[in-house]
Design a protein around this motif. Structure first.
Motif, PDB file in Angstrom:
ATOM      1  N   HIS A  67      -1.937   2.396  -6.847  1.00 42.34           N
ATOM      2  CA  HIS A  67      -0.735   1.938  -7.547  1.00 42.34           C
ATOM      3  C   HIS A  67      -0.640   2.514  -8.958  1.00 42.34           C
ATOM      4  O   HIS A  67       0.447   2.888  -9.395  1.00 42.34           O
ATOM      5  CB  HIS A  67      -0.690   0.404  -7.598  1.00 42.34           C
ATOM      6  CG  HIS A  67      -0.109  -0.205  -6.368  1.00 42.34           C
ATOM      7  ND1 HIS A  67      -0.470   0.207  -5.097  1.00 42.34           N
ATOM      8  CD2 HIS A  67       0.822  -1.187  -6.185  1.00 42.34           C
ATOM      9  CE1 HIS A  67       0.201  -0.487  -4.198  1.00 42.34           C
ATOM     10  NE2 HIS A  67       1.012  -1.356  -4.841  1.00 42.34           N
TER      11      HIS A  67
ATOM     12  N   THR B  74      -2.710  10.629   2.467  1.00 38.33           N
ATOM     13  CA  THR B  74      -3.789  10.164   1.575  1.00 38.33           C
ATOM     14  C   THR B  74      -3.286   8.963   0.758  1.00 38.33           C
ATOM     15  O   THR B  74      -2.138   8.968   0.303  1.00 38.33           O
ATOM     16  CB  THR B  74      -4.270  11.270   0.596  1.00 38.33           C
ATOM     17  OG1 THR B  74      -3.106  11.843  -0.006  1.00 38.33           O
ATOM     18  CG2 THR B  74      -5.057  12.331   1.281  1.00 38.33           C
TER      19      THR B  74
ATOM     20  N   PHE C 190       1.058   5.624   0.347  1.00 35.44           N
ATOM     21  CA  PHE C 190       0.363   6.862   0.735  1.00 35.44           C
ATOM     22  C   PHE C 190       1.245   8.052   0.374  1.00 35.44           C
ATOM     23  O   PHE C 190       2.483   7.933   0.325  1.00 35.44           O
ATOM     24  CB  PHE C 190       0.110   6.908   2.250  1.00 35.44           C
ATOM     25  CG  PHE C 190      -0.613   5.710   2.765  1.00 35.44           C
ATOM     26  CD1 PHE C 190      -2.020   5.703   2.805  1.00 35.44           C
ATOM     27  CD2 PHE C 190       0.070   4.576   3.186  1.00 35.44           C
ATOM     28  CE1 PHE C 190      -2.689   4.579   3.280  1.00 35.44           C
ATOM     29  CE2 PHE C 190      -0.600   3.460   3.653  1.00 35.44           C
ATOM     30  CZ  PHE C 190      -1.994   3.449   3.711  1.00 35.44           C
ATOM     31  N   LEU C 191       0.593   9.177   0.151  1.00 39.22           N
ATOM     32  CA  LEU C 191       1.365  10.410  -0.035  1.00 39.22           C
ATOM     33  C   LEU C 191       1.861  10.879   1.345  1.00 39.22           C
ATOM     34  O   LEU C 191       1.388  10.398   2.379  1.00 39.22           O
ATOM     35  CB  LEU C 191       0.483  11.493  -0.676  1.00 39.22           C
ATOM     36  CG  LEU C 191       0.065  11.186  -2.122  1.00 39.22           C
ATOM     37  CD1 LEU C 191      -0.978  12.202  -2.594  1.00 39.22           C
ATOM     38  CD2 LEU C 191       1.280  11.199  -3.050  1.00 39.22           C
TER      39      LEU C 191
ATOM     40  N   CYS D 212       7.266   9.231  -0.199  1.00 34.98           N
ATOM     41  CA  CYS D 212       6.031   8.466  -0.019  1.00 34.98           C
ATOM     42  C   CYS D 212       6.141   7.585   1.218  1.00 34.98           C
ATOM     43  O   CYS D 212       7.231   7.226   1.659  1.00 34.98           O
ATOM     44  CB  CYS D 212       5.794   7.537  -1.212  1.00 34.98           C
ATOM     45  SG  CYS D 212       5.658   8.393  -2.764  1.00 34.98           S
TER      46      CYS D 212
ATOM     47  N   LYS E  91       0.866  -1.190   0.000  1.00 38.34           N
ATOM     48  CA  LYS E  91       0.000   0.000   0.000  1.00 38.34           C
ATOM     49  C   LYS E  91       0.900   1.237   0.000  1.00 38.34           C
ATOM     50  O   LYS E  91       1.924   1.265   0.689  1.00 38.34           O
ATOM     51  CB  LYS E  91      -0.869   0.050   1.267  1.00 38.34           C
ATOM     52  CG  LYS E  91      -2.084  -0.834   1.230  1.00 38.34           C
ATOM     53  CD  LYS E  91      -2.862  -0.651   2.534  1.00 38.34           C
ATOM     54  CE  LYS E  91      -4.024  -1.644   2.611  1.00 38.34           C
ATOM     55  NZ  LYS E  91      -4.623  -1.624   3.973  1.00 38.34           N
TER      56      LYS E  91
ATOM     57  N   LEU F 273      -2.377   6.446  -2.105  1.00 35.96           N
ATOM     58  CA  LEU F 273      -1.976   6.673  -3.490  1.00 35.96           C
ATOM     59  C   LEU F 273      -2.192   5.352  -4.258  1.00 35.96           C
ATOM     60  O   LEU F 273      -1.468   4.379  -4.028  1.00 35.96           O
ATOM     61  CB  LEU F 273      -0.502   7.085  -3.547  1.00 35.96           C
ATOM     62  CG  LEU F 273       0.083   7.351  -4.935  1.00 35.96           C
ATOM     63  CD1 LEU F 273      -0.530   8.608  -5.563  1.00 35.96           C
ATOM     64  CD2 LEU F 273       1.601   7.509  -4.859  1.00 35.96           C
TER      65      LEU F 273
ATOM     66  N   GLN G  78      -1.353   5.225  -9.985  1.00 35.61           N
ATOM     67  CA  GLN G  78      -1.011   6.658 -10.029  1.00 35.61           C
ATOM     68  C   GLN G  78       0.383   6.911  -9.438  1.00 35.61           C
ATOM     69  O   GLN G  78       0.779   8.064  -9.221  1.00 35.61           O
ATOM     70  CB  GLN G  78      -2.054   7.482  -9.257  1.00 35.61           C
ATOM     71  CG  GLN G  78      -3.393   7.566  -9.986  1.00 35.61           C
ATOM     72  CD  GLN G  78      -4.479   8.175  -9.102  1.00 35.61           C
ATOM     73  OE1 GLN G  78      -4.197   8.994  -8.240  1.00 35.61           O
ATOM     74  NE2 GLN G  78      -5.716   7.760  -9.327  1.00 35.61           N
ATOM     75  N   CYS G  79       1.099   5.819  -9.154  1.00 30.81           N
ATOM     76  CA  CYS G  79       2.422   5.988  -8.562  1.00 30.81           C
ATOM     77  C   CYS G  79       3.374   6.581  -9.606  1.00 30.81           C
ATOM     78  O   CYS G  79       3.079   6.532 -10.809  1.00 30.81           O
ATOM     79  CB  CYS G  79       2.933   4.660  -8.012  1.00 30.81           C
ATOM     80  SG  CYS G  79       3.626   3.584  -9.257  1.00 30.81           S
TER      81      CYS G  79
END
Lengths: 140, 500
Positions: free
Chosen positions: B78, B74, B69-70, B98, B67, B76, B80-81
């Motif tokens: 995968h 929030t 997160f930013l 991250c 998993k 993130l 959109q990584c």
């Protein structure tokens, strides 16, 4: 001199001390009239009076208390030393202060002797010795 | 990462030789490769270790992690990584921080370094990503940020004004209390010279302070006067310390300013009250002497001249009158002596042995009468006024004789002990002693433990001793065993110039 008779001026506001001074003058054996004044102004008036009137009395010896109403003893001393008729009088200052500075002050301002008022009668009578010492011999 | 570098990596990965794979596996940085669609084609051992899971080749897409997160927490997705964005033809994001979560729930911070590889036609053929673990750095940053936050909270909540300035004397920080104390807001004053706060007649203080700071010295509790925005002056105590940069060079100063206006006012008030009280005591005791003298001399004359005329009771009354007057005379003269103790001039060096000899001569009468034996050890030369030391010995030895035991002859010992900062002198006796509850009280003015019939006295003697010792910054106390004796001890510090 019109006021030829010599006398002693006592400047003292406390009647208890006036009485004691009278007794010491008596004990000194000197028999002259005694004038008493009770405050500083009365004392300076006495000298001014002698200066303006040759028939007014002028003391041979002044017994001067230092803490007096209206004028301090030092002021009276200075006034006396400026008086042309009375400036020659002997002055014995009587005071309760034992501080050396007070003694110096009065001697510097022209007193001849300083007597610290004691709290025993016999000690007070020792003032008689000073009176004999400083009462002008020639007028005796 | 250059295209050549990537090609080399892919070559390594594709190479049939075990050695190439071993090299990638041995890399301490998590690394994985994908095809153009983002499906994992390779990952190294460090990637497994970091992500806490073993991805499935050809199934897992975009990232090896479980998993993401930013930095603000929030989630993130995968796809959109940063590598997904890069593979989809978007821009290559570098240096992003991250947070990732492992299947076991633990978390780690990382920075991805994504890159894509293109063929001759410019089509994306591979994706590659390096995940650099920044957890420990983030932790340190976090710690530092928290510490800074805590520090600034402390600085802001301080009652003291806390200011910093650079070596040119320009103000660089300004806390809330500084605003309150000086009347300038931080916005108004930061960047302006610190001399703005210094009254015109004290401007020369600043260059001296700067010189000391440059020498690496601290200025401790420097009491001075500063000026508020409205021009009014305030008494402050300044503590100024040099501030160094990471290389140890002095770059400025931190300044803590405490408002001591109230303390100064209180000190002046106490001083004035004490002077008034002293003046009052002096005048009272001085002026009381005059009427008292009349009382004494006339009660004496009454007794001398009229005793024969007075009956028994009148004589008794007169006796009371005279005793009262005599006692009051002693009280008044003791009180006068008490008010006159002050160390106005610099003390001389006085030989305590010689002083003791003088005191014993003056006490010869009561020594002989009481049969007292007095001895002494070697005594020092001390920085005191002779009259003060004389009064101390006189009162302490006088008391030792006066408060003797009815059962034995007084034995009194005078001794001194040298200490690093001065001397302790002691007068020890075998007298009646003092009960513990009175050990402090005996030094108070007019404090007496006995009636005048038992032991005469005014209750001023020990108060005088205490006042004398206090003049020299010493102290006096008594150790006693009731019925056995007392030891009065006092300290006399060495004079400040090191004399004695």
């Amino acid at each position: 001199m019109a006021a030829g008779k010599s006398h002693i001026l006592v400047v003292e506001d406390n009647p208890a001390d006036v009485f004691l001074i009278r007794e010491t003058i008596e004990a000194s054996g000197i028999k002259v009239p005694i004038h008493i004044v009770k405050d500083g102004e009365e004392a300076t008036r006495f000298f001014d009076n002698a200066d303006s009137d040759d028939s007014a009395p002028c003391p041979s010896l002044v017994i001067l208390d230092i803490n007096l109403p209206k004028k301090h003893g030092i002021q009276i001393l200075q006034h006396l030393r400026r008086s042309h008729r009375c400036r020659g009088a002997s002055v014995i200052v009587v005071s309760t202060s034992t501080a050396a500075k007070d003694r110096e002050d009065v001697i510097l301002n022209g007193a001849d002797a300083y007597f610290c008022k004691p709290s025993k009668y016999d000690d007070f009578l020792k003032l008689a010795d000073l009176i004999r010492e400083w009462f002008p011999k020639t007028t005796k | 990462m250059t295209a050549q570098g990537l090609k080399a990596l892919i070559h390594l990965r594709n190479g049939a030789d075990q050695e190439g794979r071993d090299i990638l596996d041995a890399l301490p940085v998590a690394l994985y490769l994908t095809d153009a669609e983002g499906r994992l084609t390779y990952f190294n051992a460090a990637a497994v270790k970091l992500s806490g899971r073993t991805p499935q080749l050809g199934v897992d897409q975009w990232c090896v992690t479980w998993k993401i997160f930013l930095a603000d927490g929030t989630p993130l997705p995968h796809d959109q990584c940063p590598l997904a964005v890069a593979l989809k033809g978007g821009e290559i994001v570098e240096g992003m921080e991250c947070l990732a979560e492992r299947p076991d729930g633990t978390q780690f911070w990382f920075t991805p370094y994504p890159a894509v590889l293109r063929d001759e036609q410019g089509r994306i053929t591979h994706g590659i990503n390096l995940l650099v673990d920044i957890t420990s750095r983030k932790f340190e940053q976090n710690q530092a940020a928290q510490a800074a936050l805590l520090l600034s909270a402390i600085v802001d909540s301080s009652d003291d004004a806390i200011i910093s300035k650079d070596l040119n004397g320009t103000i660089t920080s300004w806390n809330k209390s500084a605003e309150r104390l000086f009347g300038y807001t931080a916005e108004e004053i930061i960047g302006r010279p610190v001399t703005l706060l210094i009254p015109s007649d004290r401007q020369q203080e600043e260059p001296r302070i700067i010189a000391r700071l440059k020498a690496g010295e601290r200025v401790d509790h420097f009491e001075t006067i500063r000026r508020r925005k409205d021009g009014s002056l305030l008494d402050i105590s300044l503590t100024i310390s040099p501030v160094r940069n990471a290389r140890g060079n002095i770059i400025g100063a931190s300044k803590i300013a405490r408002d001591i206006t109230e303390r100064r006012r209180a000190e002046a008030e106490i001083l004035r009250a004490n002077r008034d009280l002293e003046q009052f005591a002096f005048s009272a005791s001085h002026d009381l002497q005059e009427p008292l003298r009349g009382l004494k001399i006339y009660s004496e004359l009454l007794a001398r001249r009229y005793s024969s005329k007075l009956d028994g009771q009148a004589l008794e009354f007169l006796g009371h009158l005279r005793a009262g007057a005599t006692r009051m005379e002693v009280l008044v003269s003791d009180l006068l002596a008490y008010t006159q103790i002050s160390k106005r001039e610099e003390p001389e060096m006085v030989d305590a042995n010689a002083t003791l000899t003088i005191v014993l001569e003056s006490l010869a009468g009561s020594i002989a009468e009481s049969g007292a034996r007095i001895d002494s050890g070697p005594l020092p030369v001390v920085p005191m006024h002779a009259a003060h030391l004389q009064q101390l010995f006189q009162n302490l030895i006088g008391n030792a004789i006066k408060y003797r035991s009815p059962e034995r002859k007084p034995e009194i010992h005078v001794a001194a002990e040298s200490q690093s900062d001065g001397w302790t002198m002691a007068v020890t006796d075998n007298g009646i002693g003092i009960a513990p509850e009175y050990k402090e009280k005996v030094f108070g003015l007019f404090k007496r433990l006995h009636s005048n019939e038992e032991y005469s006295g005014t209750g001023i003697g020990l108060a005088i001793c205490q006042r004398i010792v206090a003049q020299y910054d010493g102290r006096i106390w008594v150790d006693s065993e009731p019925g056995q004796g007392s030891a009065f001890r006092f300290t006399i510090p060495r004079s400040r110039d090191g004399g004695g």
